[in-house]
Design a protein around this motif. Structure first.
Motif, PDB file in Angstrom:
ATOM      1  N   GLU B 128       0.822  -1.215   0.000  1.00  0.00           N
ATOM      2  CA  GLU B 128       0.000   0.000   0.000  1.00  0.00           C
ATOM      3  C   GLU B 128       0.857   1.266   0.000  1.00  0.00           C
ATOM      4  OE1 GLU B 128      -2.488   0.027   3.371  1.00  0.00           O
ATOM      5  OE2 GLU B 128      -3.866   1.533   2.583  1.00  0.00           O
ATOM      6  N   TRP B 129       1.959   1.203   0.740  1.00  0.00           N
ATOM      7  CA  TRP B 129       2.777   2.420   0.869  1.00  0.00           C
ATOM      8  C   TRP B 129       3.380   2.846  -0.458  1.00  0.00           C
ATOM      9  CZ3 TRP B 129       7.993   1.969  -0.218  1.00  0.00           C
ATOM     10  CH2 TRP B 129       8.532   0.682  -0.199  1.00  0.00           C
ATOM     11  N   ILE B 132       0.789   4.923  -2.146  1.00  0.00           N
ATOM     12  CA  ILE B 132       0.690   6.274  -1.573  1.00  0.00           C
ATOM     13  C   ILE B 132       1.877   7.127  -2.029  1.00  0.00           C
ATOM     14  CG2 ILE B 132       0.624   7.572   0.580  1.00  0.00           C
ATOM     15  CD1 ILE B 132      -0.770   5.101   1.819  1.00  0.00           C
ATOM     16  N   HIS B 133       3.065   6.506  -2.057  1.00  0.00           N
ATOM     17  CA  HIS B 133       4.243   7.220  -2.561  1.00  0.00           C
ATOM     18  C   HIS B 133       3.994   7.708  -3.980  1.00  0.00           C
ATOM     19  CE1 HIS B 133       7.741   5.803   0.228  1.00  0.00           C
ATOM     20  NE2 HIS B 133       6.707   6.235   0.901  1.00  0.00           N
ATOM     21  N   GLN B 135       1.169   8.346  -5.491  1.00  0.00           N
ATOM     22  CA  GLN B 135       0.200   9.450  -5.506  1.00  0.00           C
ATOM     23  C   GLN B 135       0.874  10.773  -5.135  1.00  0.00           C
ATOM     24  OE1 GLN B 135      -3.093   8.546  -2.958  1.00  0.00           O
ATOM     25  NE2 GLN B 135      -3.684   6.761  -4.187  1.00  0.00           N
ATOM     26  N   ASP B 156      -2.385  12.476   7.023  1.00  0.00           N
ATOM     27  CA  ASP B 156      -2.675  11.098   6.609  1.00  0.00           C
ATOM     28  C   ASP B 156      -1.405  10.280   6.393  1.00  0.00           C
ATOM     29  OD1 ASP B 156      -5.263  11.705   6.685  1.00  0.00           O
ATOM     30  OD2 ASP B 156      -5.529  11.982   4.522  1.00  0.00           O
ATOM     31  N   THR B 157      -0.358  10.941   5.905  1.00  0.00           N
ATOM     32  CA  THR B 157       0.845  10.193   5.546  1.00  0.00           C
ATOM     33  C   THR B 157       1.980  10.427   6.542  1.00  0.00           C
ATOM     34  OG1 THR B 157       1.391  12.009   4.081  1.00  0.00           O
ATOM     35  CG2 THR B 157       0.362  10.087   3.085  1.00  0.00           C
TER      36      THR B 157
END
Lengths: 184, 449
Positions: B128-129, B132-133, B135, B156-157
């Motif tokens: 998942e990370w 996110i990276h 994005q 959030d991050t």
């Protein structure tokens, strides 16, 4: 006060090396003796087979002991914590799903009961503790805990014979063969 | 008592695999390997939703065979470091298994895409990370120029900002990124395995004693390296699928299953070779007894570790820790979790208690096959529940995708399994099946358990 009466315990033969006592044991086994034993200062690998000993029945007792410990621990906790007095800790359920909390004690008691069964059954099977043993009457026998190996064929063996057993022990390489007597 | 075998009774140049007995196996494995690799490549190249779902199957299959191979490295290391002699007769099998890191690394490449600056979409779902990276990199928050600053800009991050020194890709930072680390892990483990195999092979030719000492010293030094690689591989590939979750027990948990499944595979291979007429006078039931004991010990060790991890998390009841079990102990996964307790521990444990089930070739091979089966089940239970979390809505009932994903899992497993089997067969036929020059071979073939 020792009584003048004496009972023959058996013939004791001395061996000076592991190889000698090992092969001698194989020959005693093949000659069909049943009441006899090997005495050595240290465990000899493969001696069980050389003596023709059957598998011990001790593991069965230990299995029963382990199962007993497991169920004792489970019942002890389940009955007190769930049935008699439901104990709610941190909103954990007080039903069979609490069993995870019981595992450490179930594990411990399984070990404890198995270990105790192993130890005490072993002692019973070896007829220990005892105060004395006829073999200690032989002055030579003290070396069994030093550097000598011994084979003793007992008189209660059905194949025991005063003459033949003595010559048999000499044939298989035993030295300083002596008749060990038990003081009554 | 069996007759004492002396080294002069054994063929001096060792024993080769009779490949003619395995020709049908070889062609089946080759066929499956080609078909599986082609299908996998096609799925990844097509991309899209199917590739995202397939990546989970692929990681699961990779993890199954990686753990087995890492376990083989462990057994060789342990055997050398502990100066053992009993297993010299079977040591060549795990030694050869360590060479399988090469095909595994090649197969693992589509999953990690090292040195690629933008990662494919399946990596973003699998871990998942990484998603996110990606994005943040695509839409950096105002006023930030680097990825790390971007992660620190929003609440959030914030956690990923804190974990950035470890959880990142590429070369930047004190610790190399996850895709580089993957190459390092494979490289280090392959180096260890190759070095030990070479020591052993040089002994085959010369019969020299020196390689035994060298291998012992080398193994003692490499055991910590192995521990680090095996632990952090588990953290990187499986634990970080959910970057919020952590468990200090996890590396050991994977290792316990790894050494267990590896010993099971060694038993299966040696048993098959014995059944096909190899290892005459070399491997006796005593070796199976000893290997069975080790397998039994690791069944218990696995249960101890797996339970400790569950127990502490269950008792403490901290949300970020419990989420791993929250998924796996609800809905259909609950049955799998519960069955692991019985299949991975109670059943094989109780069966292996008996002395005969370690000494009887059929019994011990049966347990070994069973253990490999439950090892696959365990890793399925670790990896696959994350797919539902990442790709699908929890609340939806199983639909057509469920069946497709099951097929994907089977496809990945068959692909890895057939490549692994084919390569293993090739390795086995290359060298002597036992270290014929090892000075302790005589001691080993006459071992009494």
């Amino acid at each position: 006060m020792s009584s003048p009466l004496k009972r023959v315990h058996g013939y004791l033969a001395e061996f000076s090396s592991t190889q000698e006592v090992f092969h001698a044991a194989e020959q005693v086994r093949d000659a069909g003796y049943s009441s006899w034993d090997v005495h050595s200062p240290f465990p000899v690998h493969g001696m069980d087979e050389a003596m023709g000993m059957p598998r011990s029945i001790l593991p069965r007792f230990v299995l029963v002991g382990g199962i007993l410990g497991l169920s004792t621990a489970f019942l002890l906790q389940f009955l007190t914590q769930v049935v008699i007095y439901p104990t709610v800790v941190q909103a954990k359920p007080a039903n069979i799903y609490t069993i995870a909390a019981f595992f450490p004690v179930m594990f411990e008691l399984t070990i404890l009961f198995s270990a105790f069964t192993a130890l005490f059954t072993c002692l019973v099977m070896m007829k220990l503790p005892r105060l004395n043993h006829p073999l200690f009457n032989s002055a030579n026998f003290a070396k069994f805990s030093d550097d000598k190996f011994f084979i003793c064929i007992e008189a209660r063996d059905p194949k025991f014979s005063a003459e033949k057993t003595k010559s048999f022990l000499a044939d298989i390489g035993g030295s300083r063969i002596e008749l060990v007597e038990d003081e009554l | 008592m069996s007759h004492h075998i002396s080294v002069s009774d054994l063929p001096p140049e060792g024993e080769k695999l009779q490949l003619t007995k395995f020709t049908s196996w070889r062609s089946i494995l080759l066929l499956c390997a080609i078909a599986g690799v082609a299908a996998s490549l096609l799925l990844f190249l097509r991309g899209g939703e199917a590739a995202d779902a397939f990546a989970f199957s692929y990681l699961f299959a990779l993890e199954v065979f990686f753990t087995i191979t890492a376990g083989a490295t462990f057994w060789v290391l342990l055997h050398n470091a502990s100066n053992s002699s009993w297993g010299v007769a079977i040591r060549r099998i795990p030694e050869l298994m360590t060479q399988l890191f090469v095909p595994l690394l090649i197969l693992a490449l589509p999953l990690f895409m090292p040195f690629l600056p933008t990662k494919p979409s399946w990596m973003g779902h699998l871990w998942e990370w990484i998603g996110i990276h990606a994005q943040i990199m695509e839409h950096p928050p105002l006023g930030t120029s680097t990825l790390k600053e971007g992660l620190g800009a929003t609440h959030d991050t914030a956690l990923l900002y804190k974990k950035f020194p470890y959880l990142h890709n590429g070369i930047g930072g004190l610790i190399p990124g996850m895709d580089i680390r993957m190459i390092l892990f494979f490289g280090a483990l392959f180096f260890i395995g190759s070095k030990l195999l070479n020591y052993s092979l040089s002994q085959d030719r010369t019969g020299d004693v020196q390689p035994t000492y060298s291998a012992r010293r080398f193994s003692c030094g490499m055991l910590p390296i192995f521990a680090v690689c095996s632990t952090f591989a588990a953290i990187d590939w499986v634990m970080s699928m959910n970057y919020l979750w952590f468990s200090t027990m996890f590396g050991v948990n994977i290792f316990a299953g790894s050494a267990l499944a590896s010993m099971a595979l060694i038993i299966l291979i040696v048993g098959t070779l014995v059944k096909t007429g190899h290892f005459k006078h070399i491997v006796t039931e005593e070796h199976f007894h000893l290997m069975g004991k080790l397998m039994h010990a690791f069944i218990i060790f696995w249960a101890y570790i797996a339970f400790s991890q569950f127990f502490l998390i269950w008792y403490a009841n901290i949300p970020e820790e419990t989420q791993f079990y929250a998924i796996r102990n609800t809905n259909g996964w609950w049955y799998l979790s519960l069955s692991l307790v019985f299949l991975h521990f109670l059943v094989p444990f109780a069966f292996m208690l008996k002395r005969d089930s370690k000494r009887n070739l059929n019994a011990v091979m049966g347990v070994a096959a069973f253990v490999i089966g439950v090892h696959i089940l365990e890793l399925y239970w670790m990896v696959i529940p994350e797919r539902g979390r990442a790709l699908y809505n929890y609340s939806t009932a199983p639909d057509a995708r469920f069946l497709r994903d099951l097929l994907f899992d089977a496809l990945a497993l068959v692909t890895f399994g057939s490549v692994y089997g084919f390569y293993l067969l090739r390795l086995l036929s290359k060298h002597s099946l036992y270290p014929c020059g090892d000075p302790r071979l005589e001691e080993s073939v006459n071992v009494v358990s």
